[in-house]
Design an enzyme around this catalytic site. Structure first.
Site, PDB file in Angstrom:
ATOM      1  N   THR A 140       0.876  -1.153   0.000  1.00 33.77           N
ATOM      2  CA  THR A 140       0.000   0.000   0.000  1.00 33.77           C
ATOM      3  C   THR A 140       0.914   1.204   0.000  1.00 33.77           C
ATOM      4  OG1 THR A 140      -1.765  -1.075   1.225  1.00 33.77           O
ATOM      5  CG2 THR A 140      -1.547   1.252   1.614  1.00 33.77           C
ATOM      6  N   ARG A 168     -13.213  -7.485  -3.042  1.00 34.07           N
ATOM      7  CA  ARG A 168     -12.554  -7.586  -1.728  1.00 34.07           C
ATOM      8  C   ARG A 168     -12.072  -6.192  -1.270  1.00 34.07           C
ATOM      9  NH1 ARG A 168      -7.055  -6.170  -0.010  1.00 34.07           N
ATOM     10  NH2 ARG A 168      -6.560  -7.448   1.784  1.00 34.07           N
ATOM     11  N   VAL A 169     -12.255  -5.912   0.005  1.00 32.44           N
ATOM     12  CA  VAL A 169     -11.753  -4.667   0.589  1.00 32.44           C
ATOM     13  C   VAL A 169     -10.848  -5.029   1.761  1.00 32.44           C
ATOM     14  CG1 VAL A 169     -12.374  -2.559   1.823  1.00 32.44           C
ATOM     15  CG2 VAL A 169     -13.757  -3.309  -0.124  1.00 32.44           C
ATOM     16  N   GLY A 170      -9.640  -4.476   1.769  1.00 35.03           N
ATOM     17  CA  GLY A 170      -8.720  -4.689   2.884  1.00 35.03           C
ATOM     18  C   GLY A 170      -8.862  -3.581   3.917  1.00 35.03           C
ATOM     19  N   ASP A 171      -7.796  -3.350   4.649  1.00 34.18           N
ATOM     20  CA  ASP A 171      -7.839  -2.347   5.718  1.00 34.18           C
ATOM     21  C   ASP A 171      -7.655  -0.912   5.239  1.00 34.18           C
ATOM     22  OD1 ASP A 171      -5.121  -3.313   5.083  1.00 34.18           O
ATOM     23  OD2 ASP A 171      -4.533  -1.687   6.441  1.00 34.18           O
ATOM     24  N   THR A 190       0.066  -0.704   6.805  1.00 34.94           N
ATOM     25  CA  THR A 190       0.274  -1.465   5.578  1.00 34.94           C
ATOM     26  C   THR A 190       0.528  -2.914   5.963  1.00 34.94           C
ATOM     27  OG1 THR A 190       1.735  -1.793   3.665  1.00 34.94           O
ATOM     28  CG2 THR A 190       2.729  -0.767   5.594  1.00 34.94           C
ATOM     29  N   GLY A 191       0.198  -3.822   5.057  1.00 34.09           N
ATOM     30  CA  GLY A 191       0.373  -5.243   5.330  1.00 34.09           C
ATOM     31  C   GLY A 191      -0.872  -6.012   4.923  1.00 34.09           C
ATOM     32  N   GLY A 193      -4.272  -7.035   4.739  1.00 36.38           N
ATOM     33  CA  GLY A 193      -5.447  -6.286   5.158  1.00 36.38           C
ATOM     34  C   GLY A 193      -6.421  -7.057   6.016  1.00 36.38           C
TER      35      GLY A 193
HETATM   36  N1  ASP Z   1      -3.163  -3.441   3.373  1.00 36.47           N
HETATM   37  C1  ASP Z   1      -3.321  -3.631   1.955  1.00 36.47           C
HETATM   38  C2  ASP Z   1      -4.504  -4.506   1.716  1.00 36.47           C
HETATM   39  O1  ASP Z   1      -4.647  -5.509   2.367  1.00 36.47           O
HETATM   40  C3  ASP Z   1      -2.155  -4.230   1.340  1.00 36.47           C
HETATM   41  C4  ASP Z   1      -0.852  -3.901   1.993  1.00 36.47           C
HETATM   42  O2  ASP Z   1      -0.678  -2.867   2.562  1.00 36.47           O
HETATM   43  O3  ASP Z   1       0.061  -4.732   1.916  1.00 36.47           O
HETATM   44  O4  ASP Z   1      -5.270  -4.219   0.815  1.00 36.47           O
END
Ligand code: ASP
Length: 257
Positions: A140, A168-171, A190-191, A193
């Protein structure tokens, strides 16, 4: 007068080779802050640059869904209580600007085709986003800033995690897990989600006491080391930091950096 600062990141899991776009973003944001501009304008300029960088997973470089589509999430919020969030939007090279367009609307979150329809009505650029052919990758981009008036802002943008289903929706566009802002602290995550959302990461970090370093360490410690996670933050009392359990392209700019 408050000392302005900006922090930008290019995604947990990315390495130093992806640093140039993050440096360029921080420099652009700092150019705005150091000449009296607002934290909001600074984070928007920074995230736009990272969305336009094809190696970073946001905007132009957004990772592909399982069906080959590119659906993008972005959010913007300010410490005076404004929010804009866009989820799973297509054909939008700079979703962060669409999210910013919602800051002063009576509604703050739009998804999918409805988000794109609204962007069309408002005249935000529409163009096919080819996305990244990178076979895997999450990540992200994000930025937090404070300006000389003490206003803080956060902006986030992502293509999500490679190969996830359409819709799909992440964080990243979620106030609470993916970002948080109040009058004391601005945070962006980030990471992976799904894990970040379940743990309501940014809000839990926001309500910790201690230094920003201690609070970010607490947030990272909530995750098994096998789960990629990173955080950036700024506080009203002058702390600015980024931390991750992986590589994290990071750039901090203030009068001393
Ligand atoms: N957090 C983002 C998501 O899951 C991806 C990321 O930051 O690695 O959509």
């Amino acid at each position: 007068m408050v000392t302005p600062m900006i922090v930008c990141h290019g995604g947990a899991g990315h390495s130093a080779k992806d640093q140039p776009g993050v440096d360029a973003a921080a420099d652009a944001g700092w150019g705005i802050l150091s000449t009296g501009g607002s934290a909001l304008d600074a984070v928007l300029a920074a995230v736009e640059i990272m969305e336009n960088d094809p190696v970073l997973n946001a905007g132009t470089g957004g990772r592909k869904r399982a069906d080959g589509s590119v659906q993008l999430d972005a959010a913007v919020a300010t410490s005076d209580g404004k929010l804009g969030s866009i989820m799973a939007i297509e054909d939008t090279p700079n979703p962060v600007h669409v999210a910013a367009g919602l800051l002063n609307e009576p509604y703050h979150i739009l998804v999918g085709q409805g988000a794109r329809d609204w962007a069309d009505q408002q005249g935000y650029p529409k163009a096919k986003v080819e996305g990244s052919d990178s076979p895997s990758g999450n990540d992200t981009v994000g930025s937090v800033a404070i300006d000389e008036n003490g206003l803080m802002a956060v902006a986030t943008s992502t293509g999500g995690c490679t190969g996830r289903p359409r819709g799909r929706v992440g964080d990243t566009p979620l106030w609470g897990p993916g970002f948080w802002i109040d009058e004391e602290v601005a945070l962006a995550a980030t990471g992976i989600g799904e894990d970040i959302t379940i743990k309501m990461l940014c809000h839990r970090v926001a309500i910790q006491t201690g230094t920003l370093q201690q609070r970010l360490e607490y947030g990272i410690s909530l995750f098994d080391p096998s789960i990629e996670v990173g955080l950036i933050g700024i506080t009203a009392k002058g702390e600015a930091l980024g931390l991750a359990n992986t590589g994290l392209p990071l750039a901090i700019r203030s009068v001393n950096q």
